[in-house]
Design an enzyme around this catalytic site. Sequence first.
Site, mmCIF file in Angstrom:
data_model
loop_
_atom_site.group_PDB
_atom_site.id
_atom_site.type_symbol
_atom_site.label_atom_id
_atom_site.label_comp_id
_atom_site.label_asym_id
_atom_site.label_seq_id
_atom_site.Cartn_x
_atom_site.Cartn_y
_atom_site.Cartn_z
ATOM 1 N N ASP A 58 0.837 -1.191 0.000
ATOM 2 C CA ASP A 58 0.000 0.000 0.000
ATOM 3 C C ASP A 58 0.881 1.253 0.000
ATOM 4 O OD1 ASP A 58 -3.060 0.766 1.088
ATOM 5 O OD2 ASP A 58 -1.497 2.254 1.430
ATOM 6 N N THR A 91 -3.345 5.975 -3.704
ATOM 7 C CA THR A 91 -2.218 6.707 -3.135
ATOM 8 C C THR A 91 -0.980 6.597 -4.021
ATOM 9 O OG1 THR A 91 -1.797 4.753 -1.805
ATOM 10 C CG2 THR A 91 -2.949 6.542 -0.763
ATOM 11 N N THR A 92 -0.737 5.403 -4.547
ATOM 12 C CA THR A 92 0.424 5.238 -5.415
ATOM 13 C C THR A 92 0.243 6.047 -6.689
ATOM 14 O OG1 THR A 92 0.633 3.014 -4.542
ATOM 15 C CG2 THR A 92 1.927 3.526 -6.474
ATOM 16 N N ASP A 393 -9.447 -0.631 3.270
ATOM 17 C CA ASP A 393 -9.503 -0.064 1.934
ATOM 18 C C ASP A 393 -10.633 -0.672 1.119
ATOM 19 O OD1 ASP A 393 -7.406 1.492 2.613
ATOM 20 O OD2 ASP A 393 -5.883 0.334 1.546
#
Lengths: 531, 552
Positions: A58, A91-92, A393
């Site tokens: 993550d 997020t990445t 998530d």
Amino acid sequence: MAISLLNPKAEVARAAQALAVNISAAKGIQEVMKTNLGPKGTMKMLVSGAGDIKITKDGNVLLHEMQIQHPTASLIARASTAQDDMTGDGTTSTVLLIGELLKQADIYIAEGLHPRLLTEGFDKAKGKALEVLEKIRIPIEINKECLLDVCRTSLRTKVHHKLADVLTEVCVEAILAVKPENNKPVDLHMIELMQMQHKTETDTSLVKGLVLDHGSRHPDMPKRLENCYILTCNVSLEYEKSEVNSGFFYKTAEERDKMVLAEREFIDQRVKKVLELKRKVCTGTNKTFVVINQKGIDPISLDQLAKEGIIALRRAKRRNMERLALACGGVAMNSFDDLTESCLGYAGVVYEHVLGENKFTFVENCKNPQSVTILMKGPNKHSLQQIKDAIRDGLRAINNAIEDKAVIPGAGAFEIAANKELLEWKDSVKGKTRLGVIAYAEALLVVPKTLAVNSGFDVQETIVKLQEESRTNPEPIGLDLTSGEAVNPKDAGIFDNYVVKKQIINSCSVIASNLLLVDEIMRAGMVSLKG
Amino acid sequence: MSSKEILTLQFGHYANFIGTHWWNIQELGFDYHSTQPSEIDHEVLFREGLNPKGQITFTPRLLLVDLKGSLKTLPEEGDLYGTNSAPSPSSVNWDENKVEFQEKQCEPKNDFQKDLNNANIEAIVVQNKQYNLEKNVQVWSDYLYSRFHPRTVNIVNEFKHCNEENPFESYTLGTSLWKSDFFNDEFTDKIRNYIEECDQLQGFHVLTDCTNGFSGLSSACLEHVRDEFDRKSVLVLPVIPSYFPDNDFKTPAEQVHSIMSDSARVINMLLSFNSYREHSNLFVPLCVSQDGWRQPGIPKQFYHTEYQYKLPYHSSAILAAALETITLKYRLKNSHFNLPDICADLSAHGRQIAAGSLCFPFSFNEDASFIDCLDQWEGPLYTSITPRVSIGNKRLMQHLVLRGVPESRLKRAGDKAGKQKDMAAYKCNTIREMLEFYLSCSTYATASNVTTMEKGVTVKNPFPDLFDKSIGINGNVTATQRLENTGVESIPVLAGVHSGNEIGEMIESLYDEARKLKIARFHQFAVERDEYEESLNDLLFLRDNYEDTYLV
């Protein structure tokens, strides 16, 4: 200039140099995060000096682990954390996109283009990209299949696909159970996440009821009851002195204990009320009685309750009071003054599970549970933590889909489509700002490109293939990570959240623009900018 | 009747230094061979558990918090409940070619930790070997003897230990950290898990740094505890290190930095003292140095003791001995006190701050009697370990504990008594009676309560050897010098908590220091001027409670 007058030691980086600092930082952090993207990204196993293990893929978790020192990098990391707070995913992608926007901008700036013009182009392109997003979104009916797809897409990027499939099922079932009927928002707090350190990750399951992380504290209490009334309360059944006396007051310990017994009367009254109610509703029937208290219950009270065959739990989680009322019905009582049968909840079975020194109490077979528990299992702490992060998530992804009432085709489909549309539309943009639009369109491709790299395909070949396909095919086109061919994500069941993409487009454009417009970085502290 | 449990919470690195010594002292004091039952009820502070291998464990009922990178060789989960297999990429449930393995270099353990983990070396050897821990100890886990429950250690991931870039230096950073998921959810659950196990919880010990961000974190935690367990007593022990490395500056820039840090510490103390006042039952600030604020000041002297005040390993050992002793008041099996009583005694009329005192070691000649010792004692019996308080002898409320002086040493029997017979104290028949008598003669309008215990404080390895050579193995002053390689095993200690008007002066001095600071200049606090003024005023109210219109 002024700062150097005030503080001659301050370090200043100006104009091109400032930009170079920002761009290199953005590239650096992009480089680190790149390998994580998508279901074929690398899993990272971090081991500390003392042997503590962390396994994650993550982006947000990794960013927190990295202890970023560089101010620009930490700004990007914060954008990514904000993305996680808002949506729980992407997020990445955020880090990749910001890095790529700066990289593309760098090419034009090297040729002499003013950053201001580029950022204007970015802004226009952002507007257009949002339009494309609107166009490509697929309105959905809230049904199980649809939610399964969204959740699976998100989870497969975080855990092994076998585990992802198990968790997907669990998460969707959980949300559907707690979802209110009349389109009211789902309260994710009504899904309890409970960890149990044994067996394996794939034994994670959904309990339609509650699991509490404690058990009865009296040897004579039953370990299992069926057909139970549940009394939920926040009333102390523990003797505490009403007035604190000075320690000088007592001569001996015995004298003190005597005092205690005399003052207990008050608590006994409360226990009696519970016992009376229990007798009233249970005598002559096959029903049983369970007390779950947020406050303490002392051994003497426990003893009295045990004699009546009641299971009594003390010090329940505050939030479980609310959950119990939703799972079993009944009302959480704050006093025992008017106890009636209508205050009680119901559960088909209540039983205790002992695991080493830990006890768990299962409250199951509720009539219409509107609060459920995801029981996570794993052989050790780091695997449990990984599941917990994934489930959080996953739940967020489902919840986003429900709130958006729409999804976006995944597998890079949006980026390919937006790239195509932007390149077509750029001709209508006048002047040098057009270059900003082109840079933006190019930057969007970082997502499918990275997906291709991580899956071991040739980047140029793949992108050309996808662009070709999308020119001829009006359907959204994504990348099939197993074959490297173009695929329609709709058919493959790969869906992303609308809000995630929207957030990415908005925040990345703004942050990249801000970084581009920086023409002076100064540092008045003691530690050097270099290094 | 079963034990009255206490849950201990430790916040911050220096607090953990003290805590580590404290737990070490207790565990080294466990007597596995004696036929006599222990005088101390160990279950007050420890808990019995069961690990997955089915072995019984006995671990501190403790939660501690420290920053990332402060543990060195200690794994977060400890090794008692170990499922720790050697980490390898193949254990990861993911495509093997796609696993990136990042291992930080394994920290080398110091000799002491190596020997502890080596099953072939007997405990007795470890206790007597010289380890030179003064040089080797960097963090508290370096000399940790106790083993912890996996729940115990909590690491703050947001801030790094000893990090200049992003220091955890202000109260407000601490209070906002409390709002994070970890503390709001997991940490509060851990507190609840511990409390749920207890049958008769008497309260909490909160041992906390009060000069950095942990002041805020502990304050926020305290508020939670007050909210959730409203009637339980909370004893807060804010600690101040006796030395800050930044006070040794060389360049003018470092000097500025040092001045700013000193000021920030004062603000932290002001803000946290106010919240301790509001939410605790009693709090006792502790520091082995004279002044505590702006700078710790001159380190205090103790009899027959030499310590390096710059080493937290040394100064924390002294404070740990004090805590271990004073808390016996409600940890002895035959004690009829409990924590709420002590708090009530000392905090009457809103006097929530009390002062700690210590006589370390309470040693006298090995052939002398207690009565002679008191007779010949010059000056006060104990030294204050609360900064800026000199404990007087008027209108006090005080609790003292003396341990390590056996009843047999009270006085000589009638036929050998000689001069002792002429002393008024000769009529006293117990150590406790005699000490109370002594105190009643040497003070005015003071209520003193004394508790005694036969066994002294265990000071075997890894407790530092702070004592001069005239102190023998059993902690008595001997005529012959102790040999070079023998350590002291246990020492008698007298410790106390006191409430009196001297504490008002201490509050006033903190108020004076804090008032001089312009809060707006300390951006790391994000405190408005009004809020700050209010805090100052609140402190002044507290100071008023110590006005001497109050009579015992």
